[in-house]
Enzyme design. Structure first.
Site, PDB file in Angstrom:
ATOM      1  NE  ARG A 120      -3.412  -4.559   5.472  1.00 16.53           N
ATOM      2  CZ  ARG A 120      -2.587  -5.324   4.754  1.00 16.53           C
ATOM      3  NH1 ARG A 120      -2.089  -6.416   5.268  1.00 16.53           N
ATOM      4  NH2 ARG A 120      -2.265  -4.973   3.528  1.00 16.53           N
TER       5      ARG A 120
ATOM      6  CG  ASP B  60       0.831  -3.400  10.261  1.00 15.06           C
ATOM      7  OD1 ASP B  60       1.706  -2.717   9.703  1.00 15.06           O
ATOM      8  OD2 ASP B  60       0.105  -4.206   9.650  1.00 15.06           O
TER       9      ASP B  60
ATOM     10  N   GLY C  50       0.830  -1.207   0.000  1.00 19.55           N
ATOM     11  CA  GLY C  50       0.000   0.000   0.000  1.00 19.55           C
ATOM     12  C   GLY C  50       0.860   1.251   0.000  1.00 19.55           C
TER      13      GLY C  50
ATOM     14  CG  ASP D  63       2.902  -7.341   7.414  1.00 20.23           C
ATOM     15  OD1 ASP D  63       2.364  -6.729   6.472  1.00 20.23           O
ATOM     16  OD2 ASP D  63       2.273  -8.090   8.181  1.00 20.23           O
ATOM     17  N   GLY D  64       4.106  -7.456   4.338  1.00 22.15           N
ATOM     18  CA  GLY D  64       4.085  -8.303   3.144  1.00 22.15           C
ATOM     19  C   GLY D  64       5.329  -8.066   2.309  1.00 22.15           C
TER      20      GLY D  64
ATOM     21  NE  ARG E  22     -28.195   8.599   8.987  1.00 23.32           N
ATOM     22  CZ  ARG E  22     -28.549   9.611   8.195  1.00 23.32           C
ATOM     23  NH1 ARG E  22     -27.683  10.145   7.368  1.00 23.32           N
ATOM     24  NH2 ARG E  22     -29.789  10.080   8.236  1.00 23.32           N
TER      25      ARG E  22
ATOM     26  CB  ALA F 286      16.272  10.374   2.246  1.00 28.08           C
TER      27      ALA F 286
ATOM     28  CB  THR G 225       2.494   0.302   6.283  1.00 24.27           C
ATOM     29  OG1 THR G 225       1.128   0.068   6.651  1.00 24.27           O
ATOM     30  CG2 THR G 225       3.373  -0.107   7.450  1.00 24.27           C
TER      31      THR G 225
ATOM     32  CG  ASP H 127      -2.053  -0.503   8.025  1.00 24.53           C
ATOM     33  OD1 ASP H 127      -3.002   0.297   7.957  1.00 24.53           O
ATOM     34  OD2 ASP H 127      -1.787  -1.331   7.127  1.00 24.53           O
TER      35      ASP H 127
ATOM     36  NE  ARG I 290      -2.279  -4.134  -1.976  1.00 28.21           N
ATOM     37  CZ  ARG I 290      -1.891  -3.721  -0.765  1.00 28.21           C
ATOM     38  NH1 ARG I 290      -0.983  -4.355  -0.085  1.00 28.21           N
ATOM     39  NH2 ARG I 290      -2.448  -2.639  -0.238  1.00 28.21           N
TER      40      ARG I 290
HETATM   41  P1  ATP Z   1       0.578  -2.626   3.535  1.00 25.65           P
HETATM   42  O1  ATP Z   1       0.825  -2.938   4.984  1.00 25.65           O
HETATM   43  O2  ATP Z   1       0.514  -1.176   3.269  1.00 25.65           O
HETATM   44  O3  ATP Z   1      -0.543  -3.400   2.907  1.00 25.65           O
HETATM   45  P2  ATP Z   1       2.441  -4.618   2.591  1.00 25.65           P
HETATM   46  O4  ATP Z   1       3.882  -4.517   2.237  1.00 25.65           O
HETATM   47  O5  ATP Z   1       2.103  -5.459   3.777  1.00 25.65           O
HETATM   48  O6  ATP Z   1       1.899  -3.117   2.739  1.00 25.65           O
HETATM   49  P3  ATP Z   1       1.328  -6.599   0.760  1.00 25.65           P
HETATM   50  O7  ATP Z   1       0.342  -6.429  -0.335  1.00 25.65           O
HETATM   51  O8  ATP Z   1       1.009  -7.557   1.844  1.00 25.65           O
HETATM   52  O9  ATP Z   1       1.612  -5.123   1.306  1.00 25.65           O
HETATM   53  O10 ATP Z   1       2.727  -7.054   0.109  1.00 25.65           O
HETATM   54  C1  ATP Z   1       3.301  -6.327  -0.966  1.00 25.65           C
HETATM   55  C2  ATP Z   1       3.949  -7.280  -1.941  1.00 25.65           C
HETATM   56  O11 ATP Z   1       4.997  -7.997  -1.291  1.00 25.65           O
HETATM   57  C3  ATP Z   1       3.036  -8.364  -2.515  1.00 25.65           C
HETATM   58  O12 ATP Z   1       2.252  -7.922  -3.586  1.00 25.65           O
HETATM   59  C4  ATP Z   1       4.047  -9.389  -2.964  1.00 25.65           C
HETATM   60  O13 ATP Z   1       4.611  -9.034  -4.206  1.00 25.65           O
HETATM   61  C5  ATP Z   1       5.114  -9.293  -1.872  1.00 25.65           C
HETATM   62  N1  ATP Z   1       4.837 -10.327  -0.865  1.00 25.65           N
HETATM   63  C6  ATP Z   1       3.951 -10.282   0.152  1.00 25.65           C
HETATM   64  N2  ATP Z   1       3.912 -11.434   0.836  1.00 25.65           N
HETATM   65  C7  ATP Z   1       4.797 -12.254   0.203  1.00 25.65           C
HETATM   66  C8  ATP Z   1       5.209 -13.612   0.400  1.00 25.65           C
HETATM   67  N3  ATP Z   1       4.700 -14.361   1.377  1.00 25.65           N
HETATM   68  N4  ATP Z   1       6.121 -14.108  -0.444  1.00 25.65           N
HETATM   69  C9  ATP Z   1       6.665 -13.369  -1.428  1.00 25.65           C
HETATM   70  N5  ATP Z   1       6.304 -12.087  -1.691  1.00 25.65           N
HETATM   71  C10 ATP Z   1       5.386 -11.537  -0.893  1.00 25.65           C
END
Ligand code: ATP
Length: 330
Positions: free
Chosen positions: A175, A133, A14, A106-107, A249, A25, A129, A131, A75
């Site tokens: 989240r 989190d 996100g 974290d993703g 609401r 930077a 992020t 969040d 994503r």
């Molecule tokens: P936000 O917290 O703002 O949603 P995020 O980094 O957690 O940000 P995600 O959509 O969960 O967002 O992850 C971003 C990208 O990271 C995914 O689209 C994917 O390409 C990669 N990713 C996430 N989880 C995995 C995983 N388990 N293995 C490999 N790549 C991953």
């Protein structure tokens, strides 16, 4: 001293206000310290597709005050598979990039952690992020701006809620962590704040509202996303039939929480983190996230940030309660 000559930078997951300040930077600190810096568009998807370009200092002019991310984000489904990640490593090798700064949540760090296990690329994470989190950091880029946006929106909802004696359920992002809910709820003087990982909240809120309704008083209920019992709409629908004389609401703040010009704090901390990421590469560090602890940079192993959870502290929940907010948690 590191042998790395070329650094890549990307934003993933996100978008969050302040990401541009971090890219800026990394780019400027990188160039100032003799690196070539490459922008990778569209997160991991751009890495797979080789959507990579060399950046100069002026490429990041005029972006620090802008929300979103000028490198754009995505994503990437392909990056979840080894096959896709191998394509990304090949692209990085083709460009001669030895280190990548990943700005995301974290993703994104889970993906980054695979990179460190499967390739020779050094990865430095910057928490971006709204969040807040991520484990290992008190603060994530975009969080402060999002809190200000939510506070502003809820203040406006309060005006109409009190004028009409309405009960408003306001859903906010965050989240499964609830940081946006608790901090914006405190700042707005919400009557109720519902944070994730607490059980049977709806029953408790129903009882609380009964008492207030008897006195004919309006209420703002901040509902964090990620509740077991559903979103603001679900909860309002459960409660509505018991308050036939009240105007109930729902307002789901949605994506406005991600947008807008970054706050001063987001710009400054993002700038500090971006510089720290380049310094970490110069010190031959890898597989770490640049965190923010007690108003200082902290280096946190990437794998820790994804394995551990960060919850809203009991102290903060108590603050809300002490100043008159109901937090259904026990
Ligand atoms: P936000 O917290 O703002 O949603 P995020 O980094 O957690 O940000 P995600 O959509 O969960 O967002 O992850 C971003 C990208 O990271 C995914 O689209 C994917 O390409 C990669 N990713 C996430 N989880 C995995 C995983 N388990 N293995 C490999 N790549 C991953």
């Amino acid at each position: 001293m590191s042998k790395i000559k070329k650094i890549g930078v990307l934003t993933s997951g996100g978008d969050a206000p302040g990401m541009n300040a971090a890219i800026r930077a990394v780019t400027r600190a990188g160039i100032n310290n003799g690196f070539e810096v490459y922008g990778i568009r569209m997160g991991y998807q751009g890495m797979i597709e080789g959507d990579i370009f060399k950046m100069e200092s002026q490429d990041v002019s005029g972006i620090i005050q802008k929300g979103g991310t000028f490198l754009q984000t995505a994503r990437s489904i392909e990056f979840y598979e080894l096959e896709g990640r191998k394509k990304a490593y090949e692209q990085l090798h083709k460009f001669g990039i030895g280190a990548v700064v990943v700005i995301g949540g974290d993703g994104s760090f889970t993906g980054a952690n695979y990179m460190t296990q499967e390739s020779d690329i050094s990865v430095i994470g910057i928490p971006g992020t709204i969040d807040n989190d991520l484990f290992g950091t008190d603060y994530t880029i975009g969080y402060d701006t999002a809190l200000n946006t939510v506070t502003d929106a809820v203040d406006k909802i309060r005006d109409t809620a009190s004028s009409h004696n309405r009960i408003f359920f306001v859903e906010v992002m965050g989240r499964e962590a609830g940081f946006v809910a608790i901090n914006s709820g405190i700042a707005c003087g919400a009557e109720v704040i519902m944070v994730p990982r607490k059980r049977n909240q709806v029953d408790k809120v129903r009882l609380f509202l009964k008492e207030r309704a008897a006195k004919n008083r309006s209420s703002i209920i901040i509902v964090s996303e990620g509740l077991e019992e559903g979103g603001a709409m679900d909860i309002a629908n459960i409660i509505k039939p018991e308050f036939p004389h009240f105007d109930i609401r729902v307002s789901i703040l949605g994506h406005i929480q991600r947008g807008g010009s970054p706050s001063n704090k987001d710009r400054v901390v993002a700038s500090i983190m971006g510089i720290a990421a380049v310094e970490a590469i110069m010190d031959s560090q890898k597989n770490i996230m640049i965190g923010w602890k007690n108003e200082q940079v902290a280096h946190v192993p990437l794998n820790k940030t994804i394995k551990m959870h960060k919850d809203v502290s009991d102290d903060l929940l108590k603050v809300a309660e002490e100043i008159g907010t109901f937090v259904p948690r026990k």
